[in-house]
Design a protein around this motif. Structure first.
Motif, PDB file in Angstrom:
ATOM      1  N   SER A 139       1.568   3.765   0.609  1.00  0.00           N
ATOM      2  CA  SER A 139       2.171   3.221   1.832  1.00  0.00           C
ATOM      3  C   SER A 139       3.644   2.861   1.642  1.00  0.00           C
ATOM      4  O   SER A 139       4.370   2.644   2.609  1.00  0.00           O
ATOM      5  N   LEU A 140       4.096   2.817   0.387  1.00  0.00           N
ATOM      6  CA  LEU A 140       5.485   2.479   0.099  1.00  0.00           C
ATOM      7  C   LEU A 140       6.248   3.751  -0.268  1.00  0.00           C
ATOM      8  O   LEU A 140       6.173   4.243  -1.392  1.00  0.00           O
ATOM      9  N   LEU A 141       6.916   4.320   0.700  1.00  0.00           N
ATOM     10  CA  LEU A 141       7.724   5.537   0.496  1.00  0.00           C
ATOM     11  C   LEU A 141       6.911   6.692  -0.066  1.00  0.00           C
ATOM     12  O   LEU A 141       7.408   7.517  -0.835  1.00  0.00           O
ATOM     13  N   GLY A 142       5.614   6.738   0.284  1.00  0.00           N
ATOM     14  CA  GLY A 142       4.777   7.837  -0.167  1.00  0.00           C
ATOM     15  C   GLY A 142       4.262   7.700  -1.581  1.00  0.00           C
ATOM     16  O   GLY A 142       3.627   8.614  -2.105  1.00  0.00           O
ATOM     17  N   GLY A 143       4.543   6.575  -2.215  1.00  0.00           N
ATOM     18  CA  GLY A 143       4.085   6.375  -3.593  1.00  0.00           C
ATOM     19  C   GLY A 143       5.214   6.433  -4.598  1.00  0.00           C
ATOM     20  O   GLY A 143       6.310   6.892  -4.293  1.00  0.00           O
ATOM     21  N   ASN A 144       4.934   5.976  -5.808  1.00  0.00           N
ATOM     22  CA  ASN A 144       5.994   5.851  -6.810  1.00  0.00           C
ATOM     23  C   ASN A 144       6.262   7.124  -7.618  1.00  0.00           C
ATOM     24  O   ASN A 144       7.211   7.183  -8.390  1.00  0.00           O
ATOM     25  N   LYS A 145       5.449   8.157  -7.440  1.00  0.00           N
ATOM     26  CA  LYS A 145       5.654   9.379  -8.207  1.00  0.00           C
ATOM     27  C   LYS A 145       6.789  10.215  -7.605  1.00  0.00           C
ATOM     28  O   LYS A 145       6.933  10.310  -6.379  1.00  0.00           O
ATOM     29  N   ALA A 146       7.573  10.814  -8.461  1.00  0.00           N
ATOM     30  CA  ALA A 146       8.698  11.636  -8.013  1.00  0.00           C
ATOM     31  C   ALA A 146       8.215  12.881  -7.276  1.00  0.00           C
ATOM     32  O   ALA A 146       8.905  13.394  -6.398  1.00  0.00           O
ATOM     33  N   CYS A 147       7.040  13.361  -7.638  1.00  0.00           N
ATOM     34  CA  CYS A 147       6.429  14.470  -6.914  1.00  0.00           C
ATOM     35  C   CYS A 147       5.603  13.881  -5.774  1.00  0.00           C
ATOM     36  O   CYS A 147       4.702  13.067  -6.011  1.00  0.00           O
ATOM     37  N   SER A 148       5.878  14.280  -4.564  1.00  0.00           N
ATOM     38  CA  SER A 148       5.187  13.700  -3.409  1.00  0.00           C
ATOM     39  C   SER A 148       3.729  14.130  -3.308  1.00  0.00           C
ATOM     40  O   SER A 148       2.979  13.593  -2.497  1.00  0.00           O
ATOM     41  N   TYR A 149       3.322  15.105  -4.152  1.00  0.00           N
ATOM     42  CA  TYR A 149       1.938  15.578  -4.126  1.00  0.00           C
ATOM     43  C   TYR A 149       1.127  15.036  -5.305  1.00  0.00           C
ATOM     44  O   TYR A 149      -0.051  15.351  -5.434  1.00  0.00           O
ATOM     45  N   ALA A 150       1.743  14.237  -6.149  1.00  0.00           N
ATOM     46  CA  ALA A 150       1.105  13.835  -7.406  1.00  0.00           C
ATOM     47  C   ALA A 150       0.016  12.789  -7.241  1.00  0.00           C
ATOM     48  O   ALA A 150       0.039  11.962  -6.324  1.00  0.00           O
ATOM     49  N   CYS A 151      -0.940  12.830  -8.156  1.00  0.00           N
ATOM     50  CA  CYS A 151      -1.975  11.798  -8.263  1.00  0.00           C
ATOM     51  C   CYS A 151      -1.295  10.480  -8.616  1.00  0.00           C
ATOM     52  O   CYS A 151      -0.504  10.409  -9.552  1.00  0.00           O
TER      53      CYS A 151
END
Length: 288
Positions: A139-151
Motif C-alpha cells: 500500500s506504500l508506493l507499491g511496496g519497498n522492492k525496486a521491481c514492482s513485480y517482486a515478492c
C-alpha cells in the motif's frame, strides 16, 4: 397468629412465587416458539447437501469467505465448481449430480510463486518499517522492492495457507508442491498477484513476473527475465513463446527436457524437481 397459621401462610407465599416462576417460564417458552416461527430461516436443502460434499477447508480460494458461501453460489447457479481445487473429484461428481451439470475432468494443479528475487537478488527502493504484512507494504508506493513485480516476502501467503505449504526464506516465498492442495488462498492473499497455479505434472515454471525490458530489469534484479527469448528459440518442442517480455509455457507441449532451464542466462526457468528438493517445508515434513 399461631405457628400453624404462620406455616400455612409461608406455604401459600411459596406457592405464589413458584406459580409466578412457572408462569414466566411458560410465557418465555411460548415467546421463543413464536419468534422461532416468525423469524425462521428456511435453509435450502440443496445448499446443505452441497456443503456436505465440499471439502470444508474454508480457505477462500474460490473467492468466497467460506464453503457455505460457495455452496450458496453453486446452488443459485452463480458459482463455478471448478473454482474449488480442494474438494476431491468423487465429491465434485456428487455435487455435479445435485446441480444437474456435467463434471468436466480437471487436471490437478499446484501453486507456484513467479519470482526468484528476495533479499539476495532484488534491490530495495526504500527501507520498509511498517506493519509486517505484504498488504501493508504494497500500500506504500507499491511496496519497498525496486521491481514492482517482486515478492515482498512478508508472508501473507504463508499466513493463510491451510496446509503449511509455504515457507519464506530471504524475503522470498516458496511453495512445497507435496503439501500444496491448490486451494488458491495464497493467490488471493498476495497483493502483487504473482502466485498462480500450474499443472501438477509441469516439469518447469517461470520464476519471474516482470514485464519490463531487459535493461530496466537488470538495473534492479540479478535474476529477472531480460526477455532475450533464448528459451523460446531453444525449445525443441515449440512449447515456449514470448509474451509481454516473459516466456509463456504451453504445458501440453512441454516434455520436461529441461533445455530451457539449461539455456536461460538468468536462470528464471526453474525445474520443479529442484524446488521440491530445496523447499524448507519439505525438510520439515521429512522430519515429522
Amino acid at each position: 397468629m399461631n405457628l400453624l397459621e404462620i406455616t400455612n401462610q409461608t406455604w401459600i407465599t411459596v406457592g405464589i412465587v413458584a406459580g409466578i416462576f412457572a408462569g414466566t417460564a411458560l410465557l418465555i417458552g411460548i415467546l421463543i416458539l413464536v419468534v422461532g416461527k416468525v423469524f425462521k430461516v428456511n435453509v435450502d436443502e440443496k445448499i446443505t447437501k452441497i456443503l456436505d460434499n465440499l471439502a470444508g477447508a474454508n480457505c477462500g480460494g474460490c473467492g468466497c469467505s467460506g464453503c457455505s458461501g460457495f455452496a450458496s453460489k453453486l446452488a443459485d447457479g452463480s458459482g463455478n465448481l471448478a473454482d474449488c481445487h480442494v474438494t476431491s473429484p468423487e465429491k465434485k461428481a456428487e455435487i455435479a449430480k445435485l446441480l444437474g451439470i456435467e463434471l468436466t475432468e480437471e487436471e490437478p494443479t499446484v501453486a507456484v510463486v513467479h519470482c526468484n528475487g528476495g533479499i539476495e537478488n532484488c534491490a530495495d527502493k526504500y527501507e520498509y518499517k511498517g506493519n509486517p504484512t505484504c498488504a501493508a507494504n504494497a500500500s506504500l508506493l507499491g511496496g519497498n522492492k525496486a521491481c514492482s513485480y517482486a515478492c515482498l516476502g512478508c508472508g501473507d501467503c504463508k499466513a493463510v495457507c491451510p496446509e503449511n505449504a509455504i515457507e519464506v526464506t530471504g524475503r522470498l516465498a516458496k511453495v512445497d508442491p507435496d503439501r500444496c492442495i491448490s486451494c488458491g488462498a495464497c493467490m488471493t492473499a498476495c497483493p502483487k498477484g504473482i502466485i498462480d497455479r500450474i499443472p501438477s505434472s509441469a516439469p518447469v515454471y517461470v520464476a519471474c513476473s516482470s514485464k519490463c525490458r531487459g535493461k530496466e530489469v537488470t538495473s534492479v534484479c540479478k535474476v529477472g527475465c531480460i526477455a532475450c527469448g533464448i528459451c523460446a528459440k531453444s525449445c525443441p518442442h515449440g512449447a515456449i513463446t514470448m509474451k509481454d517480455n516473459l516466456p509463456e509455457i504451453d504445458y501440453s507441449k512441454c516434455t520436461g527436457c529441461l533445455t530451457c532451464v539449461a539455456k536461460c542466462p538468468r536462470h528464471i526457468i526453474i525445474s520443479r524437481k529442484v524446488v521440491a528438493e530445496e523447499t524448507p517445508a519439505q525438510e520439515e515434513k521429512a522430519a515429522e
